[in-house]
Design an enzyme around this catalytic site. Structure first.
Site, short mmCIF file in Angstrom:
data_model
loop_
_atom_site.label_atom_id
_atom_site.label_comp_id
_atom_site.label_asym_id
_atom_site.label_seq_id
_atom_site.Cartn_x
_atom_site.Cartn_y
_atom_site.Cartn_z
N GLU A 105 88.08 58.15 49.74
CA GLU A 105 88.64 57.61 50.99
C GLU A 105 87.64 56.66 51.63
O GLU A 105 86.43 56.92 51.64
CB GLU A 105 88.99 58.74 51.96
CG GLU A 105 89.66 58.28 53.24
CD GLU A 105 90.17 59.46 54.06
OE1 GLU A 105 90.79 60.37 53.48
OE2 GLU A 105 89.93 59.47 55.29
N ASP A 107 87.35 54.98 55.27
CA ASP A 107 88.00 55.38 56.51
C ASP A 107 87.54 54.54 57.69
O ASP A 107 86.34 54.35 57.91
CB ASP A 107 87.66 56.86 56.75
CG ASP A 107 88.51 57.49 57.83
OD1 ASP A 107 89.57 56.94 58.13
OD2 ASP A 107 88.11 58.54 58.36
N GLU A 109 88.57 54.56 61.85
CA GLU A 109 89.34 55.18 62.92
C GLU A 109 88.87 54.61 64.25
O GLU A 109 87.68 54.37 64.45
CB GLU A 109 89.17 56.70 62.92
CG GLU A 109 89.76 57.38 61.71
CD GLU A 109 89.64 58.89 61.74
OE1 GLU A 109 90.44 59.56 61.08
OE2 GLU A 109 88.74 59.40 62.45
N THR A 123 83.61 55.03 61.16
CA THR A 123 83.75 54.77 59.73
C THR A 123 83.23 55.95 58.92
O THR A 123 82.33 56.68 59.36
CB THR A 123 82.97 53.50 59.32
OG1 THR A 123 81.56 53.73 59.45
CG2 THR A 123 83.38 52.30 60.15
N ARG A 133 79.66 60.95 55.92
CA ARG A 133 78.88 59.71 55.90
C ARG A 133 79.32 58.82 57.05
O ARG A 133 79.56 57.63 56.88
CB ARG A 133 79.08 59.00 54.56
CG ARG A 133 78.61 59.80 53.35
CD ARG A 133 78.80 58.97 52.09
NE ARG A 133 78.28 59.64 50.92
CZ ARG A 133 79.03 60.00 49.87
NH1 ARG A 133 80.33 59.77 49.87
NH2 ARG A 133 78.48 60.57 48.82
N TRP A 199 89.08 66.61 69.84
CA TRP A 199 87.75 66.14 69.41
C TRP A 199 87.48 64.66 69.66
O TRP A 199 86.33 64.23 69.73
CB TRP A 199 87.53 66.40 67.92
CG TRP A 199 88.44 65.59 67.02
CD1 TRP A 199 89.67 65.95 66.57
CD2 TRP A 199 88.19 64.30 66.46
NE1 TRP A 199 90.22 64.96 65.78
CE2 TRP A 199 89.33 63.94 65.69
CE3 TRP A 199 87.13 63.40 66.53
CZ2 TRP A 199 89.42 62.72 65.00
CZ3 TRP A 199 87.22 62.18 65.85
CH2 TRP A 199 88.36 61.86 65.09
N ARG A 278 71.63 67.57 61.82
CA ARG A 278 72.82 67.87 61.02
C ARG A 278 72.46 68.20 59.57
O ARG A 278 73.18 68.94 58.90
CB ARG A 278 73.75 66.66 61.05
CG ARG A 278 75.08 66.87 60.36
CD ARG A 278 75.90 65.60 60.46
NE ARG A 278 77.18 65.72 59.80
CZ ARG A 278 78.00 64.70 59.59
NH1 ARG A 278 77.66 63.48 60.00
NH2 ARG A 278 79.14 64.87 58.97
#
Length: 290
Positions: A105, A107, A109, A123, A133, A199, A278
């Protein structure tokens, strides 16, 4: 006579290349021809004889569409005008994706926000079902006031995300360093407008204001200079002139590398490659490779 024929051929060559290009890739898009509205119970609409598509979101449902074709590499352009006003809680997604749990994918958004606060362009890249990522950006203009072009260049060497021709992100093929890269699964284009107020805006603290519904995003001027995948084969081949499929080996020149660095310095607000909290066991390997 030979020289005359050469002149005629030279004059016709640009036209012939354009004709060939139309065989390899989609011409300027017509939404009736290129897409199917797949959900939303009438909230997605194709207008102006196929030149315009709108998606709508209300409390009952969002809406979405997908391309009729699958693609295996290409340069995909779409002009979008995003939900205006108080768009907090809404997400407009525009992405390439294969199917299944090990999907690839690419991406994009757009995360809505309160009136006057900037949209976030989010992204991500998934390979073999694994993502994480993310890079996020503020835009340097109001994406709700007019249409802007959002592009994804996907070739075997790299993925480049661009806004109005300015590159904002590059994800290189680093398989030789053990980093999966999406190059084995054909993908369709998808887009949707949906409620993600758990979210999307400030981690879910700001909820969707349904008194502002319906929320509407608009699309036009789709173009896919791309290899169409059908019946297990690509419409592109090694005999295609390099002038047609130049994007298959396209990379960022020095000017565009400078533009990319400038955007990332001034407008990037999150980069997974700097998020040590993270990844306490160490950042992903691509983060340490120039």
């Amino acid at each position: 006579m030979a020289s005359f024929n050469s002149l005629v051929l030279s004059a016709m060559l640009p036209m012939l290349l354009c004709i060939f290009a139309s065989m390899v890739a989609s011409a300027a898009g017509n939404f009736y021809r290129d897409f199917d509205i797949t959900w939303g119970d009438g909230r997605g609409k194709i207008l102006n004889n196929g030149a315009l598509l709108t998606l709508s979101l209300d409390r009952a449902s969002g809406s979405g569409f997908q391309s009729k074709n699958e693609y295996m590499f290409g340069k995909i352009d779409m002009q979008l005008k995003l939900v205006p006003g108080n768009s907090a809680g809404t997400v407009t997604a525009y992405f390439l994706s294969s199917k299944g749990s090990t999907r690839d994918e690419i991406d994009v958004e757009f995360l809505g926000n309160l009136s006057g606060d900037p949209y976030i362009l989010h992204t991500n890249v998934f390979s073999e079902g694994k993502g994480k990522r993310e890079q996020q950006f503020y835009l340097w203009f109001d994406p709700t006031a007019d249409f802007h072009t959002y592009s994804i260049l996907w070739n075997p060497q790299r993925i480049i995300f661009s806004v109005d021709g300015t590159p904002i992100r590059e994800f290189k093929n680093l398989e030789s360093n053990g980093v999966p890269f999406p190059k084995n699964q054909p993908m369709r284009i998808y887009s949707s407008l949906w409620n993600a107020d758990d979210w999307a805006t400030r981690g879910g603290l700001v909820k969707t204001d349904w008194t502002q519904a319906p929320f509407i995003a608009s699309y036009r001027n789709f173009n896919a200079n791309a290899c169409v995948w059908s019946n297990g084969a690509s419409s592109c081949n090694s005999n295609s002139p390099s002038t047609i499929n130049g994007w298959l080996s396209q990379e960022l020149d020095t000017t565009n590398q400078d533009r990319l660095q400038r955007v990332q310095k001034n407008y990037m607000i999150y980069n997974y490659c700097t998020d040590n909290k993270r990844f306490p066991q160490g950042l992903p390997p691509e983060c340490s490779i120039p």
